[in-house]
Design a protein around this motif. Structure first.
Motif, PDB file in Angstrom:
ATOM      1  N   THR A  96      48.930 -66.831   7.933  1.00 54.63           N
ATOM      2  CA  THR A  96      48.095 -66.566   9.108  1.00 54.63           C
ATOM      3  C   THR A  96      48.935 -65.955  10.226  1.00 54.63           C
ATOM      4  O   THR A  96      48.512 -64.991  10.875  1.00 54.63           O
ATOM      5  N   ASN A  97      50.117 -66.493  10.437  1.00 51.86           N
ATOM      6  CA  ASN A  97      51.012 -65.958  11.456  1.00 51.86           C
ATOM      7  C   ASN A  97      51.369 -64.504  11.146  1.00 51.86           C
ATOM      8  O   ASN A  97      51.331 -63.639  12.031  1.00 51.86           O
ATOM      9  N   ALA A  98      51.685 -64.222   9.887  1.00 54.69           N
ATOM     10  CA  ALA A  98      52.023 -62.848   9.494  1.00 54.69           C
ATOM     11  C   ALA A  98      50.818 -61.929   9.676  1.00 54.69           C
ATOM     12  O   ALA A  98      50.956 -60.803  10.179  1.00 54.69           O
ATOM     13  N   ARG A 125      51.238 -75.491   5.383  1.00 52.89           N
ATOM     14  CA  ARG A 125      52.413 -74.748   5.857  1.00 52.89           C
ATOM     15  C   ARG A 125      52.347 -73.294   5.387  1.00 52.89           C
ATOM     16  O   ARG A 125      52.561 -72.369   6.160  1.00 52.89           O
ATOM     17  N   LEU A 126      52.008 -73.097   4.118  1.00 55.11           N
ATOM     18  CA  LEU A 126      51.923 -71.739   3.584  1.00 55.11           C
ATOM     19  C   LEU A 126      50.805 -70.941   4.240  1.00 55.11           C
ATOM     20  O   LEU A 126      50.980 -69.760   4.560  1.00 55.11           O
ATOM     21  N   ILE A 173      48.133 -69.333  -3.608  1.00 54.79           N
ATOM     22  CA  ILE A 173      49.021 -70.419  -4.022  1.00 54.79           C
ATOM     23  C   ILE A 173      48.725 -71.663  -3.194  1.00 54.79           C
ATOM     24  O   ILE A 173      48.636 -72.772  -3.723  1.00 54.79           O
ATOM     25  N   ALA A 174      48.549 -71.467  -1.901  1.00 51.50           N
ATOM     26  CA  ALA A 174      48.255 -72.600  -1.010  1.00 51.50           C
ATOM     27  C   ALA A 174      46.972 -73.306  -1.416  1.00 51.50           C
ATOM     28  O   ALA A 174      46.914 -74.543  -1.437  1.00 51.50           O
ATOM     29  N   ALA A 175      45.944 -72.548  -1.743  1.00 53.45           N
ATOM     30  CA  ALA A 175      44.674 -73.157  -2.138  1.00 53.45           C
ATOM     31  C   ALA A 175      44.837 -73.980  -3.409  1.00 53.45           C
ATOM     32  O   ALA A 175      44.304 -75.089  -3.513  1.00 53.45           O
ATOM     33  N   ALA A 176      45.592 -73.465  -4.371  1.00 53.81           N
ATOM     34  CA  ALA A 176      45.821 -74.207  -5.613  1.00 53.81           C
ATOM     35  C   ALA A 176      46.630 -75.470  -5.351  1.00 53.81           C
ATOM     36  O   ALA A 176      46.353 -76.533  -5.918  1.00 53.81           O
ATOM     37  N   GLY A 231      56.932 -75.577  12.623  1.00 54.41           N
ATOM     38  CA  GLY A 231      57.508 -75.264  11.332  1.00 54.41           C
ATOM     39  C   GLY A 231      56.843 -74.085  10.669  1.00 54.41           C
ATOM     40  O   GLY A 231      57.500 -73.168  10.195  1.00 54.41           O
ATOM     41  N   ALA A 232      55.519 -74.081  10.622  1.00 56.57           N
ATOM     42  CA  ALA A 232      54.811 -72.987   9.964  1.00 56.57           C
ATOM     43  C   ALA A 232      54.980 -71.689  10.741  1.00 56.57           C
ATOM     44  O   ALA A 232      55.214 -70.646  10.169  1.00 56.57           O
ATOM     45  N   ALA A 233      54.851 -71.776  12.052  1.00 63.32           N
ATOM     46  CA  ALA A 233      54.944 -70.572  12.867  1.00 63.32           C
ATOM     47  C   ALA A 233      56.350 -69.995  12.829  1.00 63.32           C
ATOM     48  O   ALA A 233      56.539 -68.793  12.873  1.00 63.32           O
ATOM     49  N   ALA A 234      57.344 -70.876  12.741  1.00 69.53           N
ATOM     50  CA  ALA A 234      58.725 -70.428  12.785  1.00 69.53           C
ATOM     51  C   ALA A 234      59.187 -69.862  11.444  1.00 69.53           C
ATOM     52  O   ALA A 234      60.113 -69.066  11.401  1.00 69.53           O
TER      53      ALA A 234
END
Length: 131
Positions: A76-78, A70-71, A55-58, A109-112
């Motif tokens: 990546t964090n997960a 962000r996605l 989804i992020a790539a699209a 934001g992304a990590a949290a």
């Protein structure tokens, strides 16, 4: 072993990537959302990450780079927390579309943001409502 649902998830992922390469971003998102729903329902965390990355790539290809990054950061964090490596071919296309996909999310934001929260937001988003 790999069952029917996992096979369908893999097929949807590959189809989503092919649609992205063809420039059909809406159809790519739809494929990845369908995979996201199924992966989330069976608790397949690696497939959830793959779907979010697709989804992020699209989104990135459509110019929504901030949301895409962000996605990718959430996925990546997960992946890092769950020790879920990204497939080499996915690393290539994701880096091509979004940038350094292996980088740790440095913006708070992304990590949290929790993976489950990101999934819920994507599945309930007006922009990606199930049809």
């Amino acid at each position: 072993g790999i069952g029917y649902v996992e096979g369908v998830l893999g097929a949807r992922h590959i189809r989503g990537i092919a649609l992205l390469a063809r420039g059909d971003f809406t159809a790519s998102v739809t494929e990845h959302l369908t995979a996201l729903r199924a992966a989330s329902a069976i608790g397949h965390q690696a497939a959830v990450c793959e779907a979010i990355e697709g989804i992020a790539a699209a989104l990135c290809a459509q110019g929504q780079t901030e949301r895409a990054h962000r996605l990718v950061g959430v996925a990546t964090n997960a992946r890092q927390q769950l020790d879920l490596p990204r497939r080499r071919d996915d690393e290539y296309w994701l880096t091509h579309c979004v940038g350094d996909a292996s980088a740790s999310p440095d913006d708070g934001g992304a990590a949290a943001e929790d993976l489950d929260d990101a999934v819920a937001q994507l599945l309930m988003s007006d922009a990606f409502a199930a049809r």
